[in-house]
Design a protein around this motif. Structure first.
Motif, short mmCIF file in Angstrom:
data_model
loop_
_atom_site.label_atom_id
_atom_site.label_comp_id
_atom_site.label_asym_id
_atom_site.label_seq_id
_atom_site.Cartn_x
_atom_site.Cartn_y
_atom_site.Cartn_z
N THR A 48 0.83 -1.21 0.00
CA THR A 48 0.00 0.00 0.00
C THR A 48 0.86 1.26 0.00
OG1 THR A 48 -1.77 -1.16 1.17
CG2 THR A 48 -1.83 1.24 1.21
N ARG A 49 1.90 1.28 0.81
CA ARG A 49 2.80 2.44 0.82
C ARG A 49 3.51 2.59 -0.52
NH1 ARG A 49 5.44 3.57 6.64
NH2 ARG A 49 3.48 3.80 7.74
N ALA A 50 3.88 1.48 -1.13
CA ALA A 50 4.50 1.53 -2.45
C ALA A 50 3.51 2.05 -3.49
CB ALA A 50 5.04 0.16 -2.84
N TYR A 51 2.25 1.61 -3.40
CA TYR A 51 1.22 2.11 -4.32
C TYR A 51 1.09 3.62 -4.20
CZ TYR A 51 -0.83 -2.62 -4.89
OH TYR A 51 -1.06 -3.94 -5.17
N LYS A 52 1.01 4.09 -2.96
CA LYS A 52 0.81 5.52 -2.73
C LYS A 52 2.01 6.33 -3.22
CE LYS A 52 -2.55 5.03 0.95
NZ LYS A 52 -2.89 5.19 2.36
N ALA A 53 3.21 5.81 -3.01
CA ALA A 53 4.40 6.49 -3.52
C ALA A 53 4.40 6.52 -5.04
CB ALA A 53 5.66 5.79 -2.99
N SER A 54 3.99 5.42 -5.64
CA SER A 54 3.92 5.34 -7.10
C SER A 54 2.95 6.38 -7.66
CB SER A 54 3.48 3.93 -7.51
OG SER A 54 3.14 3.88 -8.86
N ARG A 55 1.85 6.55 -6.98
CA ARG A 55 0.84 7.52 -7.46
C ARG A 55 1.34 8.95 -7.37
NH1 ARG A 55 -4.76 6.37 -7.92
NH2 ARG A 55 -5.10 8.31 -6.79
N ALA A 57 4.36 9.98 -8.12
CA ALA A 57 5.09 10.19 -9.38
C ALA A 57 4.13 10.16 -10.57
CB ALA A 57 6.17 9.14 -9.54
N ALA A 58 3.11 9.32 -10.51
CA ALA A 58 2.14 9.21 -11.61
C ALA A 58 1.38 10.52 -11.79
CB ALA A 58 1.18 8.06 -11.36
N LEU A 80 9.59 2.46 -9.25
CA LEU A 80 9.82 2.47 -7.81
C LEU A 80 10.44 1.16 -7.34
CD1 LEU A 80 9.50 3.82 -5.00
CD2 LEU A 80 7.20 2.83 -4.92
N LEU A 81 9.89 0.05 -7.80
CA LEU A 81 10.43 -1.26 -7.43
C LEU A 81 11.87 -1.42 -7.91
CD1 LEU A 81 7.36 -3.58 -8.09
CD2 LEU A 81 8.23 -2.80 -5.88
N THR A 82 12.16 -0.92 -9.10
CA THR A 82 13.53 -0.96 -9.62
C THR A 82 14.45 -0.14 -8.73
OG1 THR A 82 12.76 -1.29 -11.88
CG2 THR A 82 15.00 -0.45 -11.61
N GLY A 83 14.00 1.05 -8.33
CA GLY A 83 14.80 1.89 -7.44
C GLY A 83 15.07 1.24 -6.10
N ILE A 84 14.05 0.61 -5.52
CA ILE A 84 14.21 -0.10 -4.25
C ILE A 84 15.19 -1.25 -4.41
CG2 ILE A 84 13.05 -1.53 -2.52
CD1 ILE A 84 10.48 0.13 -3.16
N ASN A 101 8.15 11.00 -3.45
CA ASN A 101 7.96 11.55 -2.12
C ASN A 101 8.48 10.58 -1.06
OD1 ASN A 101 7.29 13.62 -0.41
ND2 ASN A 101 5.15 13.02 -0.19
N VAL A 102 9.60 9.93 -1.38
CA VAL A 102 10.25 8.97 -0.48
C VAL A 102 11.71 9.40 -0.33
CG1 VAL A 102 11.01 6.58 -0.24
CG2 VAL A 102 8.77 7.06 -1.22
N GLN A 103 12.12 9.61 0.91
CA GLN A 103 13.52 10.00 1.15
C GLN A 103 14.40 8.78 1.42
OE1 GLN A 103 14.01 13.14 0.37
NE2 GLN A 103 11.80 13.18 0.13
N GLU A 104 13.85 7.81 2.14
CA GLU A 104 14.56 6.57 2.49
C GLU A 104 13.62 5.40 2.21
OE1 GLU A 104 17.69 6.25 3.69
OE2 GLU A 104 18.00 8.42 3.63
#
Length: 119
Positions: A48-55, A57-58, A80-84, A101-104
């Protein structure tokens, strides 16, 4: 006439925030990255947090190009998954997690179980 058994696998597209981010390929990639995330950080990766971060950028892509947010989210979720994945492997990459919107990457972990509800 002999009995014939056929196994059929199919992808059922979800709706809502899941449907806007997840494809069959992204699900496979998320599972792989989440396993690595758990091994390297000891925490579980929150879908869910990954979905929200993805949105996040979207929405930026939509504002700039006027494209559909659902199409953008699938692509940005993959990025995002590639970056992680590359961050966990300590590989150089040019995916700016700040665009999500992710710093770490630790911000994408599930919250601890048994946490008190906010008042």
């Amino acid at each position: 006439m002999a009995n014939v058994s056929i196994a059929i696998n199919y992808w059922n597209q979800s709706t809502g925030i899941t449907g806007q981010n997840l494809t069959q390929e992204n699900q496979v990639k998320f599972t792989r990255v989440a396993t690595k995330y758990k091994k390297k950080t000891g925490q579980t990766l929150s879908k869910t947090r990954a979905y929200k971060a993805s949105r996040e950028a979207a929405r930026t892509v939509k504002a700039e190009f006027g494209s559909r947010i659902g199409s953008n989210s699938k692509a940005t979720f993959d990025l995002l998954l590639t970056g992680i994945d590359r961050t966990l492997d300590r590989k150089n990459h040019n995916i700016d997690l700040g665009a999500f919107n992710v710093q770490e990457i630790s911000e994408l972990a599930n919250l601890p179980v048994g946490r008190k509800a906010a008042k």
